[in-house]
Design a protein around this motif. Structure first.
Motif, PDB file in Angstrom:
ATOM      1  N   VAL A 204      43.089  44.851  49.078  1.00 27.70           N
ATOM      2  CA  VAL A 204      42.301  45.182  48.620  1.00 27.70           C
ATOM      3  C   VAL A 204      42.747  45.391  46.784  1.00 27.70           C
ATOM      4  O   VAL A 204      42.297  45.067  45.915  1.00 27.70           O
ATOM      5  CB  VAL A 204      42.096  46.633  48.862  1.00 27.70           C
ATOM      6  CG1 VAL A 204      40.649  47.136  47.822  1.00 27.70           C
ATOM      7  CG2 VAL A 204      41.097  46.791  50.226  1.00 27.70           C
ATOM      8  N   VAL A 205      44.510  45.747  47.649  1.00 22.59           N
ATOM      9  CA  VAL A 205      44.259  45.912  45.927  1.00 22.59           C
ATOM     10  C   VAL A 205      45.074  44.362  45.135  1.00 22.59           C
ATOM     11  O   VAL A 205      45.069  43.974  43.789  1.00 22.59           O
ATOM     12  CB  VAL A 205      46.311  46.200  45.856  1.00 22.59           C
ATOM     13  CG1 VAL A 205      46.767  46.614  45.027  1.00 22.59           C
ATOM     14  CG2 VAL A 205      46.438  47.405  46.489  1.00 22.59           C
ATOM     15  N   ILE A 206      44.864  43.777  45.925  1.00 23.90           N
ATOM     16  CA  ILE A 206      45.265  41.731  45.221  1.00 23.90           C
ATOM     17  C   ILE A 206      43.911  41.448  45.126  1.00 23.90           C
ATOM     18  O   ILE A 206      43.943  41.114  43.731  1.00 23.90           O
ATOM     19  CB  ILE A 206      46.022  41.617  46.405  1.00 23.90           C
ATOM     20  CG1 ILE A 206      47.427  42.137  46.662  1.00 23.90           C
ATOM     21  CG2 ILE A 206      46.251  39.813  45.602  1.00 23.90           C
ATOM     22  CD1 ILE A 206      48.972  41.707  45.776  1.00 23.90           C
ATOM     23  N   GLU A 207      42.983  42.325  45.540  1.00 23.59           N
ATOM     24  CA  GLU A 207      41.551  41.516  44.891  1.00 23.59           C
ATOM     25  C   GLU A 207      41.272  41.970  43.875  1.00 23.59           C
ATOM     26  O   GLU A 207      40.536  41.882  42.631  1.00 23.59           O
ATOM     27  CB  GLU A 207      40.535  41.809  46.511  1.00 23.59           C
ATOM     28  CG  GLU A 207      39.189  41.410  45.983  1.00 23.59           C
ATOM     29  CD  GLU A 207      38.081  41.660  44.800  1.00 23.59           C
ATOM     30  OE1 GLU A 207      38.306  41.867  44.167  1.00 23.59           O
ATOM     31  OE2 GLU A 207      38.496  43.788  45.451  1.00 23.59           O
ATOM     32  N   VAL A 208      41.433  43.509  43.504  1.00 22.81           N
ATOM     33  CA  VAL A 208      41.300  44.192  42.472  1.00 22.81           C
ATOM     34  C   VAL A 208      41.952  43.386  41.069  1.00 22.81           C
ATOM     35  O   VAL A 208      41.679  42.850  39.713  1.00 22.81           O
ATOM     36  CB  VAL A 208      41.720  45.767  42.169  1.00 22.81           C
ATOM     37  CG1 VAL A 208      41.467  46.428  40.914  1.00 22.81           C
ATOM     38  CG2 VAL A 208      40.599  46.010  43.334  1.00 22.81           C
ATOM     39  N   LEU A 209      42.770  43.145  41.303  1.00 19.97           N
ATOM     40  CA  LEU A 209      44.270  42.323  40.929  1.00 19.97           C
ATOM     41  C   LEU A 209      44.029  40.933  40.183  1.00 19.97           C
ATOM     42  O   LEU A 209      44.529  41.551  39.031  1.00 19.97           O
ATOM     43  CB  LEU A 209      46.061  42.187  41.088  1.00 19.97           C
ATOM     44  CG  LEU A 209      46.643  42.449  40.146  1.00 19.97           C
ATOM     45  CD1 LEU A 209      46.832  43.234  38.837  1.00 19.97           C
ATOM     46  CD2 LEU A 209      48.173  41.544  41.092  1.00 19.97           C
ATOM     47  N   ARG A 210      43.132  40.098  40.676  1.00 20.95           N
ATOM     48  CA  ARG A 210      42.798  39.432  40.276  1.00 20.95           C
ATOM     49  C   ARG A 210      41.812  39.452  39.629  1.00 20.95           C
ATOM     50  O   ARG A 210      40.704  38.386  39.249  1.00 20.95           O
ATOM     51  CB  ARG A 210      42.518  38.529  41.727  1.00 20.95           C
ATOM     52  CG  ARG A 210      43.835  37.648  42.575  1.00 20.95           C
ATOM     53  CD  ARG A 210      43.397  37.313  43.811  1.00 20.95           C
ATOM     54  NE  ARG A 210      44.423  36.702  44.680  1.00 20.95           N
ATOM     55  CZ  ARG A 210      44.801  36.142  45.652  1.00 20.95           C
ATOM     56  NH1 ARG A 210      43.202  36.427  46.459  1.00 20.95           N
ATOM     57  NH2 ARG A 210      45.785  35.423  46.394  1.00 20.95           N
ATOM     58  N   ARG A 211      40.702  40.492  39.473  1.00 18.34           N
ATOM     59  CA  ARG A 211      39.852  40.239  38.472  1.00 18.34           C
ATOM     60  C   ARG A 211      40.335  40.624  36.987  1.00 18.34           C
ATOM     61  O   ARG A 211      40.970  40.766  36.950  1.00 18.34           O
ATOM     62  CB  ARG A 211      39.268  41.791  38.365  1.00 18.34           C
ATOM     63  CG  ARG A 211      38.637  42.348  39.387  1.00 18.34           C
ATOM     64  CD  ARG A 211      37.697  43.506  40.325  1.00 18.34           C
ATOM     65  NE  ARG A 211      37.492  43.953  41.347  1.00 18.34           N
ATOM     66  CZ  ARG A 211      37.136  44.508  41.829  1.00 18.34           C
ATOM     67  NH1 ARG A 211      36.628  45.647  40.915  1.00 18.34           N
ATOM     68  NH2 ARG A 211      36.872  44.843  43.406  1.00 18.34           N
ATOM     69  N   PRO A 212      40.398  39.105  36.221  1.00 17.98           N
ATOM     70  CA  PRO A 212      40.478  38.929  34.831  1.00 17.98           C
ATOM     71  C   PRO A 212      40.382  39.960  34.419  1.00 17.98           C
ATOM     72  O   PRO A 212      41.669  40.025  33.226  1.00 17.98           O
ATOM     73  CB  PRO A 212      39.709  37.539  34.616  1.00 17.98           C
ATOM     74  CG  PRO A 212      39.196  36.857  35.880  1.00 17.98           C
ATOM     75  CD  PRO A 212      38.831  37.670  36.502  1.00 17.98           C
ATOM     76  N   TYR A 213      39.087  40.517  33.834  1.00 20.35           N
ATOM     77  CA  TYR A 213      38.999  41.973  32.789  1.00 20.35           C
ATOM     78  C   TYR A 213      40.228  43.055  33.020  1.00 20.35           C
ATOM     79  O   TYR A 213      40.616  43.884  32.239  1.00 20.35           O
ATOM     80  CB  TYR A 213      37.391  42.668  33.005  1.00 20.35           C
ATOM     81  CG  TYR A 213      37.266  42.840  34.020  1.00 20.35           C
ATOM     82  CD1 TYR A 213      37.578  44.230  34.246  1.00 20.35           C
ATOM     83  CD2 TYR A 213      36.787  41.994  35.207  1.00 20.35           C
ATOM     84  CE1 TYR A 213      36.992  44.895  35.277  1.00 20.35           C
ATOM     85  CE2 TYR A 213      36.488  43.375  36.717  1.00 20.35           C
ATOM     86  CZ  TYR A 213      36.508  44.121  36.737  1.00 20.35           C
ATOM     87  OH  TYR A 213      35.915  44.687  37.673  1.00 20.35           O
ATOM     88  N   PHE A 214      40.072  43.188  34.059  1.00 15.95           N
ATOM     89  CA  PHE A 214      41.326  44.575  35.246  1.00 15.95           C
ATOM     90  C   PHE A 214      42.417  44.140  34.500  1.00 15.95           C
ATOM     91  O   PHE A 214      43.488  44.719  34.341  1.00 15.95           O
ATOM     92  CB  PHE A 214      40.917  44.565  36.539  1.00 15.95           C
ATOM     93  CG  PHE A 214      41.342  46.189  37.250  1.00 15.95           C
ATOM     94  CD1 PHE A 214      41.613  47.085  36.497  1.00 15.95           C
ATOM     95  CD2 PHE A 214      42.630  45.556  37.747  1.00 15.95           C
ATOM     96  CE1 PHE A 214      42.426  48.228  36.511  1.00 15.95           C
ATOM     97  CE2 PHE A 214      43.584  46.469  37.769  1.00 15.95           C
ATOM     98  CZ  PHE A 214      43.494  47.932  37.234  1.00 15.95           C
ATOM     99  N   LEU A 215      42.889  42.361  34.554  1.00 16.30           N
ATOM    100  CA  LEU A 215      44.199  42.421  34.658  1.00 16.30           C
ATOM    101  C   LEU A 215      44.538  42.716  33.302  1.00 16.30           C
ATOM    102  O   LEU A 215      45.742  43.054  32.914  1.00 16.30           O
ATOM    103  CB  LEU A 215      44.491  41.112  35.044  1.00 16.30           C
ATOM    104  CG  LEU A 215      46.284  40.012  35.147  1.00 16.30           C
ATOM    105  CD1 LEU A 215      46.793  40.946  35.846  1.00 16.30           C
ATOM    106  CD2 LEU A 215      45.482  39.109  35.503  1.00 16.30           C
ATOM    107  N   ARG A 216      44.067  42.194  31.590  1.00 20.99           N
ATOM    108  CA  ARG A 216      44.231  42.352  30.675  1.00 20.99           C
ATOM    109  C   ARG A 216      44.197  43.694  30.307  1.00 20.99           C
ATOM    110  O   ARG A 216      44.965  44.169  29.195  1.00 20.99           O
ATOM    111  CB  ARG A 216      43.035  41.222  30.492  1.00 20.99           C
ATOM    112  CG  ARG A 216      42.957  39.756  30.380  1.00 20.99           C
ATOM    113  CD  ARG A 216      41.752  39.513  28.783  1.00 20.99           C
ATOM    114  NE  ARG A 216      40.487  39.246  29.830  1.00 20.99           N
ATOM    115  CZ  ARG A 216      39.817  38.735  30.251  1.00 20.99           C
ATOM    116  NH1 ARG A 216      40.414  37.080  30.492  1.00 20.99           N
ATOM    117  NH2 ARG A 216      38.293  38.593  30.732  1.00 20.99           N
ATOM    118  N   GLY A 217      43.343  44.394  31.244  1.00 13.10           N
ATOM    119  CA  GLY A 217      43.321  45.783  31.222  1.00 13.10           C
ATOM    120  C   GLY A 217      44.715  46.870  31.231  1.00 13.10           C
ATOM    121  O   GLY A 217      45.125  46.860  30.313  1.00 13.10           O
TER     122      GLY A 217
END
Length: 394
Positions: A204-217
Motif C-alpha cells: 500500500v505504501v508503494i502504491e501511494v508512492l507511485r502517485r506522481p502528484y504525491f511523489l512531487r509533493g
C-alpha cells in the motif's frame, strides 16, 4: 477509505486526546532537537567535535525514517492507542539513557531509540487526528497539535541553553523525564480506543508512492525540511561564531525564534484551507531568504533576532501546510501517506544534519548556511504554483 460511521461529530470530538497528542509533539520536538541548544557543551563533555555531535540528530532521523516506513505494517492489528503509548514509553527510556550516557556510543544508541519513537508517532499522528475529529476540523486539530511544536520551539531551546549553562547538559535531559511520564498517563486516560483498520501491507505504501502528484509533493517536502534543518541544526555555532553571543543572548534569540512559532501556528490554522497549494512554496521561499540574509547580516544581534522571528513563524507553518496537503490528497490511505511524509521529513533532517556537519567541519558555518539556501531554491523551483502536487479531480 474513511468509514463515515467512525467520524465523530463536533459534540463528541476528542479534543482532550488532541491536546494529549499536542503535548507529546512538544516533548518529541524538545527531545529530538535539544542537542541543537546544547551542541557545544555536549561535544565538550563527550570528547567529540561539534560536527560529530550534530550527528546525534542525524542518527535519530535515520531510525525515525525506518520506523515511519515500517510502523503501520509492524503494528499490524494492534490498537493504535496502545502503539502510541508504547512509543511514548520509548521516548522516556531514551531520555534517561542520554542523561546518563558515559560516552558517545551510548548517546547514539539512545538517539536511535528516540528515532523509533519519532518515526512511529509522526507516521500515525495525522491519521489519528483524522479519526478524532470531523473532516472539516482536521486543519484546526493539526494546528493545535503543531502548537505543541511551537511550544517546544519557544521554550525548549532557550531553556535548554540557559539551564545547561547553569546545571549542565545532563540535567536538562533529566528535567524532561517527568513530563514524558505525565504525558504517558494522559495518553492512557484521554486517547479513545483506536482499533486498527485492517492489516496494511507494505505494498500500500508503494502504491501511494507511485502517485506522481504525491511523489512531487514528497520531494518538495524533503527539500523544504532539508533546507530548514541544514540551517537549524547548526544555529548555535553560527550565533556563537558570527553573531558573537554569550549564553544569555543565545537564550534570548532562541526564545524569540520559538515564540514566533506561535504566530506561525495561529496563522496556518486560520488561513490554510481552500487554495492551500499556493502556500506550499512559501516556507522554503521565506526561510531560505532568511538564511541568505543571515549570511550577510548575522553579525548584528538585532538583525539576527528579527530574521530568526520570521524564520520561526514560517517553520511551524511549514508542518501545518504540508500535513494539510497530505490529509486532503491521500485521504484514502492516510496512514500510508503519513508514513511516507514522515520518512521524507526525517530523511531530510538526517541529510541536513550530515551535510551541514560536513560543511561546518570541512569549510565554515557560512558554507553550511549556503547549503541550506541552495536546498530552499530547489524546493521553490519544484513546487511552482503547487498545481502539480494536487490529486486529479474525479
Amino acid at each position: 477509505m474513511t468509514d463515515a460511521a467512525a467520524i465523530p461529530t463536533r459534540s463528541n470530538a476528542q479534543w482532550g486526546a488532541v491536546l494529549s497528542m499536542s503535548l507529546c509533539v512538544a516533548l518529541l520536538i524538545a527531545s529530538e532537537f535539544m542537542p541543537v541548544s546544547l551542541l557545544t557543551p555536549m561535544a565538550a563533555g563527550l570528547g567529540a567535535s561539534e560536527g560529530a555531535t550534530g550527528q546525534a540528530i542525524s542518527i535519530s532521523g535515520l531510525f525515525a525514517l525506518a520506523a515511519s516506513l515500517l510502523i503501520t505494517t509492524a503494528a499490524g492489528q494492534f490498537n493504535r492507542k496502545l502503539v502510541l503509548i508504547a512509543l511514548t514509553a520509548l521516548m522516556l527510556a531514551s531520555l534517561v539513557m542520554v542523561a546518563v550516557a558515559p560516552n558517545f556510543t551510548v548517546l547514539i544508541t539512545a538517539r536511535a531509540i528516540l528515532g523509533i519513537c519519532i518515526g512511529g508517532f509522526w507516521a500515525l499522528a495525522t491519521a489519528v487526528m483524522m479519526r478524532l475529529v470531523p473532516p472539516g476540523e482536521v486543519p484546526k486539530a493539526l494546528s493545535i497539535m503543531y502548537g505543541g511544536q511551537a511550544i517546544a520551539a519557544a521554550f525548549a531551546a532557550p531553556l535548554g541553553a540557559y539551564l545547561g549553562d547553569i546545571f549542565g547538559w545532563r540535567a536538562v535531559f533529566w528535567a524532561l523525564t517527568p513530563l514524558v511520564a505525565l504525558n504517558l498517563i494522559w495518553h492512557l486516560i484521554a486517547l479513545p480506543s483506536l482499533p486498527a483498520r485492517g492489516r496494511q501491507s507494505f505494498g500500500v505504501v508503494i502504491e501511494v508512492l507511485r502517485r506522481p502528484y504525491f511523489l512531487r509533493g514528497l520531494i518538495a517536502a524533503m527539500l523544504s525540511w532539508g533546507s530548514a534543518f541544514t540551517m537549524f541544526t547548526y544555529l548555535r555555532p553560527f550565533l556563537e561564531q558570527v553573531t558573537g553571543v554569550n549564553a544569555t543572548l543565545l537564550s534570548i534569540l532562541l526564545l524569540v525564534l520559538g515564540i514566533a512559532g506561535f504566530a506561525g501556528t495561529w496563522a496556518a490554522g486560520r488561513f490554510v484551507g481552500e487554495g492551500f497549494e499556493r502556500l506550499l512554496k512559501l516556507p522554503a521561499l521565506v526561510m531560505g531568504g532568511v538564511t541568505l540574509a543571515l549570511i550577510f547580516t548575522g553579525s548584528s544581534p538585532l538583525a539576527t533576532g528579527i530574521l530568526l522571528a520570521i524564520w520561526g513563524a514560517m517553520n511551524t507553518a511549514l508542518s501545518v501546510i504540508f500535513m494539510t496537503w497530505m490529509s486532503q490528497n491521500v485521504d484514502d490511505q492516510p496512514e500510508a501517506g503519513g508514513s511516507l511524509m514522515v520518512a521524507a521529513i526525517q530523511g531530510s533532517i538526517l541529510l541536513g544534519a550530515v551535510i551541514g556537519g560536513l560543511l561546518l567541519d570541512a569549510l565554515s558555518i557560512t558554507a553550511t548556511f549556503a547549503g541550506a539556501v541552495a536546498l530552499a531554491v530547489a524546493a521553490v523551483a519544484l513546487i511552482g504554483n503547487g498545481q502539480r502536487m494536487l490529486k486529479p479531480a474525479n
